[in-house]
Motif scaffolding. Structure first.
Motif, PDB file in Angstrom:
ATOM      1  N   SER A  20     -60.098 -21.117 -32.352  1.00 28.31           N
ATOM      2  CA  SER A  20     -59.764 -21.753 -31.082  1.00 28.31           C
ATOM      3  C   SER A  20     -58.739 -20.916 -30.328  1.00 28.31           C
ATOM      4  CB  SER A  20     -59.194 -23.157 -31.302  1.00 28.31           C
ATOM      5  OG  SER A  20     -57.912 -23.084 -31.928  1.00 28.31           O
ATOM      6  N   GLU A  21     -58.660 -21.156 -29.024  1.00 28.01           N
ATOM      7  CA  GLU A  21     -57.667 -20.450 -28.207  1.00 28.01           C
ATOM      8  C   GLU A  21     -56.253 -20.817 -28.641  1.00 28.01           C
ATOM      9  OE1 GLU A  21     -58.557 -21.276 -24.125  1.00 28.01           O
ATOM     10  OE2 GLU A  21     -60.660 -20.641 -24.317  1.00 28.01           O
ATOM     11  N   GLU A  22     -56.044 -22.081 -29.005  1.00 26.00           N
ATOM     12  CA  GLU A  22     -54.722 -22.509 -29.458  1.00 26.00           C
ATOM     13  C   GLU A  22     -54.315 -21.778 -30.727  1.00 26.00           C
ATOM     14  OE1 GLU A  22     -56.552 -25.381 -26.819  1.00 26.00           O
ATOM     15  OE2 GLU A  22     -57.255 -24.524 -28.710  1.00 26.00           O
ATOM     16  N   ALA A  23     -55.265 -21.599 -31.623  1.00 26.41           N
ATOM     17  CA  ALA A  23     -54.972 -20.873 -32.865  1.00 26.41           C
ATOM     18  C   ALA A  23     -54.690 -19.404 -32.581  1.00 26.41           C
ATOM     19  CB  ALA A  23     -56.138 -21.015 -33.840  1.00 26.41           C
ATOM     20  N   ALA A  24     -55.369 -18.838 -31.592  1.00 26.75           N
ATOM     21  CA  ALA A  24     -55.158 -17.429 -31.260  1.00 26.75           C
ATOM     22  C   ALA A  24     -53.736 -17.186 -30.773  1.00 26.75           C
ATOM     23  CB  ALA A  24     -56.167 -16.987 -30.199  1.00 26.75           C
ATOM     24  N   ILE A  25     -53.260 -18.023 -29.861  1.00 27.62           N
ATOM     25  CA  ILE A  25     -51.914 -17.793 -29.328  1.00 27.62           C
ATOM     26  C   ILE A  25     -50.844 -18.151 -30.356  1.00 27.62           C
ATOM     27  CG2 ILE A  25     -51.489 -20.023 -28.188  1.00 27.62           C
ATOM     28  CD1 ILE A  25     -50.591 -18.166 -25.744  1.00 27.62           C
TER      29      ILE A  25
END
Length: 372
Positions: A20-25
């Motif tokens: 997910s994008e949240e996990a990436a950041i």
């Protein structure tokens, strides 16, 4: 004088998957916290960050632009630029390595055939790192079997020391620009650690020398014939991300080093606004590049290139201004060798040299003149 790299036999575990994008950041922020601890020491002693780059690969962060068709996450470009900025704030050299890595993956996405994309994107998902380079003039290329035999050297490029794959631009006979995907551990390929710049000292910049190297046609992709490409725009956007990271790092050290902030609040405000404006420019350019990637017509790609150019120029100027402000406002105490605060200015100055500023300004003027 350079030395031939012997770092190709390093083995690392397969990469994790970021879902997910949240996990990436979140992953980027966690890694940045770890990278920041020894960044100054790596700069002073030129300790190459192999362990840190391996941590990036293993985390899955180096694969976040792999397209969904190849089982990747494909994060939006504004988020990608912010992630590069987060890493560059912690260590600008590692940020520049990511700049080149993700640019190479975008070139792969837009140029390569399906079989080559499937093969190399699968390697990216496993954690392999990529770097772009360009063969210098004078390279010898001859037809041989199902491919070409070539001898020559690339121009110096960031990240080559850490790359598992080198995406090398070359004009094949009779006059066909192409990108050759070379494996870093090929015995006919030498990587020379010849970087001696006063900034970005651990960015993995190196020269690749091919000695009678055979490249199969399956590892060759024709270059785009369009005036602007999303690969060019992404490189500019990520270059802006690195500069933004340097500016934030200089600002953070300024806040630590400065004594009486009340006396210079308007000056601080000017630099704070500059950093915020640069971040906004990255976000706008990222959205335009998203559109150009899904709608790759000339008008959309030219618009994306213009915005990415503006972001790169703005962020570069902001980084230099913030690095200068560190010494202007923190005073003599900021000049101690042990603090190594000058690395922010050195990094900003060296990184700015890789930006063809005058050419981009001329291109921007021409583009906007046509819109009037």
């Amino acid at each position: 004088m350079g030395t031939v790299s012997q770092f190709r036999d390093r083995v690392r575990p397969p990469a994790q998957r970021i879902e997910s994008e949240e996990a990436a950041i979140s992953t980027a922020r966690d890694l940045a916290t770890a990278f920041r601890r020894e960044a100054s020491e790596r700069d002073i002693n030129r300790i190459l960050p192999f362990a840190e780059l391996d941590a990036l690969s293993i985390s899955g962060l180096t694969a976040i632009t792999v397209p969904p068709d190849h089982e990747g996450l494909d994060v939006p470009n504004a988020l990608l630029a912010e992630i590069v900025a987060i890493i560059a704030e912690a260590d600008a050299s590692i940020g520049e390595t990511l700049e080149n890595h993700f640019s190479a993956l975008e070139t792969l996405r837009v140029q390569a055939g399906e079989e080559l994309k499937a093969s190399l994107f699968a390697r990216a998902l496993l954690g392999d790192r990529f770097a772009s380079a360009t063969f210098a003039e004078g390279c010898e290329v001859t037809d041989e079997g199902p491919g070409y035999r070539l001898s020559g050297r690339t121009r110096q490029a960031a990240g080559i020391l850490y790359a598992d794959w080198i995406a090398a631009a070359l004009t094949l006979p009779p006059d066909r620009p192409a990108t050759l995907y070379l494996t870093g551990n090929d015995e006919d390929l030498q990587v020379v650690d010849d970087w001696d710049g006063f900034g970005q000292r651990t960015n993995g910049a190196a020269t690749t020398i091919a000695g009678a190297l055979h490249v199969n046609t399956a590892a060759i992709a024709p270059a785009s014939s369009l005036g602007y490409s999303t690969g060019m725009s992404l490189r500019l956007l990520l270059k802006a991300g690195v500069s933004l990271g340097i500016a934030r790092a200089a600002w953070a050290d300024l806040m630590t080093a400065i004594g009486d902030r009340a006396a210079v609040l308007s000056h601080l405000g000017k630099h704070a606004v500059g950093i915020e404006a640069a971040a906004a420019a990255l976000e706008r350019a990222g959205r335009k590049l998203d559109f150009a990637q899904v709608n790759p017509v000339e008008a959309a790609m030219a618009d994306a290139h213009f915005s990415a150019s503006a972001a790169a120029i703005t962020a570069g100027e902001t980084a230099l201004a913030a690095a200068n402000a560190l010494f202007e406002h923190a005073g003599q105490a900021s000049a101690g060798i042990g603090l190594n605060l000058d690395r922010h200015w050195r990094n900003a100055r060296i990184h700015a040299l890789s930006l063809p500023r005058d050419r981009l300004l001329a291109s921007a003027g021409e583009y906007m003149s046509k819109q009037a």
